[in-house]
Design a protein around this motif. Structure first.
Motif, PDB file in Angstrom:
ATOM      1  N   PRO A 140      72.822  20.662   3.058  1.00 56.48           N
ATOM      2  CA  PRO A 140      72.647  21.288   1.744  1.00 56.48           C
ATOM      3  C   PRO A 140      71.500  20.632   0.984  1.00 56.48           C
ATOM      4  CG  PRO A 140      74.543  19.815   1.726  1.00 56.48           C
ATOM      5  CD  PRO A 140      74.076  19.897   3.154  1.00 56.48           C
ATOM      6  N   LEU A 141      70.834  21.425   0.164  1.00 56.89           N
ATOM      7  CA  LEU A 141      69.791  20.898  -0.712  1.00 56.89           C
ATOM      8  C   LEU A 141      70.443  20.499  -2.032  1.00 56.89           C
ATOM      9  CD1 LEU A 141      67.096  23.508   0.153  1.00 56.89           C
ATOM     10  CD2 LEU A 141      66.723  21.051   0.262  1.00 56.89           C
ATOM     11  N   ILE A 142      70.356  19.222  -2.359  1.00 55.33           N
ATOM     12  CA  ILE A 142      71.087  18.674  -3.504  1.00 55.33           C
ATOM     13  C   ILE A 142      70.109  18.302  -4.611  1.00 55.33           C
ATOM     14  CG2 ILE A 142      72.586  16.782  -4.265  1.00 55.33           C
ATOM     15  CD1 ILE A 142      73.635  16.703  -1.376  1.00 55.33           C
ATOM     16  N   GLY A 143      70.416  18.714  -5.823  1.00 55.40           N
ATOM     17  CA  GLY A 143      69.577  18.333  -6.957  1.00 55.40           C
ATOM     18  C   GLY A 143      69.764  19.243  -8.146  1.00 55.40           C
ATOM     19  N   ASN A 144      69.973  18.639  -9.313  1.00 57.65           N
ATOM     20  CA  ASN A 144      70.088  19.388 -10.564  1.00 57.65           C
ATOM     21  C   ASN A 144      68.819  19.291 -11.403  1.00 57.65           C
ATOM     22  OD1 ASN A 144      72.717  20.205 -10.033  1.00 57.65           O
ATOM     23  ND2 ASN A 144      73.607  18.379 -10.989  1.00 57.65           N
ATOM     24  N   SER A 145      67.851  18.517 -10.937  1.00 61.45           N
ATOM     25  CA  SER A 145      66.622  18.321 -11.701  1.00 61.45           C
ATOM     26  C   SER A 145      65.805  19.607 -11.734  1.00 61.45           C
ATOM     27  CB  SER A 145      65.787  17.196 -11.089  1.00 61.45           C
ATOM     28  OG  SER A 145      65.410  17.542  -9.768  1.00 61.45           O
ATOM     29  N   ALA A 146      64.937  19.711 -12.714  1.00 59.58           N
ATOM     30  CA  ALA A 146      64.096  20.905 -12.862  1.00 59.58           C
ATOM     31  C   ALA A 146      63.220  21.161 -11.627  1.00 59.58           C
ATOM     32  CB  ALA A 146      63.234  20.783 -14.116  1.00 59.58           C
ATOM     33  N   PRO A 147      62.562  20.117 -11.040  1.00 63.53           N
ATOM     34  CA  PRO A 147      61.748  20.379  -9.847  1.00 63.53           C
ATOM     35  C   PRO A 147      62.557  20.945  -8.677  1.00 63.53           C
ATOM     36  CG  PRO A 147      61.210  18.234 -10.779  1.00 63.53           C
ATOM     37  CD  PRO A 147      62.424  18.716 -11.495  1.00 63.53           C
ATOM     38  N   MET A 148      63.776  20.429  -8.477  1.00 62.85           N
ATOM     39  CA  MET A 148      64.587  20.923  -7.367  1.00 62.85           C
ATOM     40  C   MET A 148      65.144  22.315  -7.650  1.00 62.85           C
ATOM     41  SD  MET A 148      64.571  19.381  -4.581  1.00 62.85           S
ATOM     42  CE  MET A 148      65.915  20.247  -3.823  1.00 62.85           C
ATOM     43  N   ARG A 315      62.068  12.973  -9.378  1.00 65.78           N
ATOM     44  CA  ARG A 315      63.352  13.547  -9.794  1.00 65.78           C
ATOM     45  C   ARG A 315      64.445  12.474  -9.730  1.00 65.78           C
ATOM     46  NH1 ARG A 315      66.404  16.153  -5.189  1.00 65.78           N
ATOM     47  NH2 ARG A 315      65.309  15.682  -3.259  1.00 65.78           N
ATOM     48  N   PRO A 316      64.259  11.398 -10.488  1.00 62.52           N
ATOM     49  CA  PRO A 316      65.195  10.276 -10.412  1.00 62.52           C
ATOM     50  C   PRO A 316      66.624  10.651 -10.796  1.00 62.52           C
ATOM     51  CG  PRO A 316      63.765  10.063 -12.337  1.00 62.52           C
ATOM     52  CD  PRO A 316      63.201  11.167 -11.503  1.00 62.52           C
ATOM     53  N   GLY A 317      66.781  11.733 -11.565  1.00 64.06           N
ATOM     54  CA  GLY A 317      68.123  12.139 -11.945  1.00 64.06           C
ATOM     55  C   GLY A 317      68.965  12.628 -10.785  1.00 64.06           C
ATOM     56  N   ASP A 318      68.312  12.924  -9.642  1.00 60.59           N
ATOM     57  CA  ASP A 318      69.053  13.408  -8.470  1.00 60.59           C
ATOM     58  C   ASP A 318      69.506  12.275  -7.550  1.00 60.59           C
ATOM     59  OD1 ASP A 318      68.743  16.016  -9.279  1.00 60.59           O
ATOM     60  OD2 ASP A 318      66.928  16.357  -8.096  1.00 60.59           O
ATOM     61  N   ILE A 319      69.023  11.057  -7.792  1.00 55.21           N
ATOM     62  CA  ILE A 319      69.352   9.941  -6.898  1.00 55.21           C
ATOM     63  C   ILE A 319      70.851   9.690  -6.846  1.00 55.21           C
ATOM     64  CG2 ILE A 319      69.130   7.442  -6.588  1.00 55.21           C
ATOM     65  CD1 ILE A 319      66.260   7.662  -7.610  1.00 55.21           C
ATOM     66  N   SER A 320      71.499   9.708  -7.982  1.00 53.31           N
ATOM     67  CA  SER A 320      72.928   9.441  -8.026  1.00 53.31           C
ATOM     68  C   SER A 320      73.724  10.517  -7.283  1.00 53.31           C
ATOM     69  CB  SER A 320      73.394   9.356  -9.483  1.00 53.31           C
ATOM     70  OG  SER A 320      74.696   8.823  -9.564  1.00 53.31           O
ATOM     71  N   LEU A 321      73.334  11.788  -7.464  1.00 47.91           N
ATOM     72  CA  LEU A 321      73.997  12.892  -6.748  1.00 47.91           C
ATOM     73  C   LEU A 321      73.853  12.736  -5.248  1.00 47.91           C
ATOM     74  CD1 LEU A 321      72.994  16.060  -8.830  1.00 47.91           C
ATOM     75  CD2 LEU A 321      75.296  15.171  -8.508  1.00 47.91           C
ATOM     76  N   LEU A 322      72.632  12.434  -4.824  1.00 47.39           N
ATOM     77  CA  LEU A 322      72.370  12.261  -3.394  1.00 47.39           C
ATOM     78  C   LEU A 322      73.144  11.073  -2.829  1.00 47.39           C
ATOM     79  CD1 LEU A 322      68.539  12.922  -3.547  1.00 47.39           C
ATOM     80  CD2 LEU A 322      70.146  14.247  -2.154  1.00 47.39           C
TER      81      LEU A 322
END
Length: 449
Positions: A140-148, A315-322
């Protein structure tokens, strides 16, 4: 995307019309030929999943047609039918590659049942090909950031088309995963998905790997081989690391994309194909075009739809999700529930991750093996994430971790020195290091070089 295509070769007009009309009821696209020569001509122009052929026909008979089809289009299944057959004839047809043999007169419902069974087996084979080539990339592609979110929206938009897609981004950003997502969201999802790593194939074998070869085309070619493009027919092919493709093969690839047909090495027959092409690269192809390393016309042909993957640092905000996703994955494998302490989570979020998502995943896999408890603490992370020096914290670090880091660092330096000495020629660098080109490429990818 066209429906299943079937060709009926039968010299008796009433029989041919009856069979064709019956098969069209199932929604299949059915073409007809009144003799073997006409059937062979149509096979050279179209992609048929199945050929239904009479054995006795004027001109090219059924058995000769079977032999030609198996050379020209090996993935086309053939069902033979005859009113003058014998056990020996049936056995010979099956030995020569026929999928089935049916005696006239036959029940039309029985015929359609046999065809459905063959098409179902083709679908199973296609799924097996996809699983073999997709491997662990179907994630799955994971990320809530705007770029993702922009990337995810773009995938949904382009999946429904058959346009070529060029996926660019740094090593470790997930280009292969994006390509797999495009395929499995498309109308070709139940067709083959084939991935080819252009950087891992020796230059001399690349054309054969792509387009296949005929028996006797070169030393060691003891049988006809189907290439990746034929294997991906009706489906999708991913040309990974397209920036490493030699210029002479770029010319042939451009022709394949324009003409939608291939020619096997040593062959003289043009074979029609229906393949969606996806490409990925960590290189800037526009810059490679300026340097003369990549053809401009091929670049424009591939970049119908460009997708640029963001680096993890953007997209540092996605690091925790990943991190939570990967720890759950490793925990399931080991029967544990891993969690990050607040300090460890903060350290991960503050790290730049030059190796992107791949580096994060590899790091957490190592930590999940070496951590003494399911709750991962700050001191369980590598030195570079903790902001401490090895000398100051040497008493806290397991010897195995320090040794592994030292070995990896030494290997990385050796690779960089060999590449510098070889002027970035991977084949020459591999020879200097005493390893294969494929092995070198894998190590470079692992170290994000």
């Amino acid at each position: 995307m066209t429906s299943t295509k079937i060709l009926v070769a039968e010299d008796e007009e009433i029989m041919r019309i009856t069979v064709v009309d019956h098969l069209r009821v199932y929604g299949w696209q059915v073409d007809e030929a009144e003799n073997g020569n006409k059937a062979l001509e149509l096979i050279g122009q179209n992609n048929y999943q199945l050929l239904l052929s009479d054995i006795r026909m004027p001109g090219l008979d059924g058995e000769a047609l079977l032999a030609e089809v198996k050379k020209l289009s090996p993935r086309t299944e053939v069902v033979m039918m005859t009113a003058h057959g014998s056990t020996d004839t049936a056995v010979n047809c099956l030995k020569n590659g026929a999928a089935d043999y049916i005696q006239k007169p036959f029940d039309l419902d029985d015929l359609s049942f046999r065809i459905k069974r063959i098409l179902e087996m083709q679908a199973i084979k296609a799924r097996c090909v996809s699983l073999e080539h997709c491997g662990g990339q179907r994630r799955p592609l994971i990320g809530n950031s705007a770029p993702m979110q922009k990337v995810l929206n773009l995938i949904s938009q382009v999946a429904g088309s058959d346009s070529s897609v060029l996926i660019q981004g740094e090593s470790g950003t997930g280009k292969e995963i994006v390509a797999a997502a495009i395929h499995f969201e498309s109308r070709r999802a139940d067709k083959p998905y084939v991935r080819v790593n252009c950087a891992a194939i020796p230059d001399g074998l690349m054309e054969s790997e792509f387009f296949g070869h005929e028996k006797g085309a070169f030393t060691g070619a003891d049988k006809t081989s189907v290439g990746k493009f034929e294997l991906a027919d009706q489906g999708t092919i991913l040309l990974d690391e397209i920036g490493d493709m030699p210029l002479d093969l770029q010319v042939k690839l451009l022709r394949v994309l324009q003409e939608k047909e291939i020619e096997r090495v040593g062959g003289k027959q043009q074979i029609p194909i229906n393949v969606r092409v996806l490409c990925s690269t960590a290189k800037n192809l526009a810059e490679e075009v300026k340097k003369g390393n990549f053809r401009q016309d091929l670049f424009y042909r591939l970049q119908v739809i460009p997708i640029e993957l963001p680096a993890l640092r953007d997209r540092p905000g996605d690091i925790s999700l990943l991190a939570d996703f990967f720890l759950q994955e490793f925990g399931q494998e080991r029967g544990m529930m891993f969690k990050l302490s607040p300090e460890a989570r903060q350290a991960l979020e503050n790290h730049s991750f030059p190796g992107n998502v791949r580096e994060l995943r590899n790091l957490l896999e190592r930590v999940s093996v070496l951590a003494p408890a399911p709750l991962i603490q700050l001191w369980d992370l590598p030195f570079e994430l903790r902001g401490t020096q090895p000398e100051a914290a040497s008493s806290e670090v397991p010897i195995a971790e320090t040794l592994a880091d030292a070995v990896a660092d030494a290997e990385k330096k050796c690779i960089l020195q060999a590449l510098k000495k070889a002027g970035d020629n991977k084949t020459e660098a591999a020879a200097i290091l005493g390893i294969s080109r494929k092995n070198l490429w894998e190590k470079m990818k692992n170290y994000n070089l």
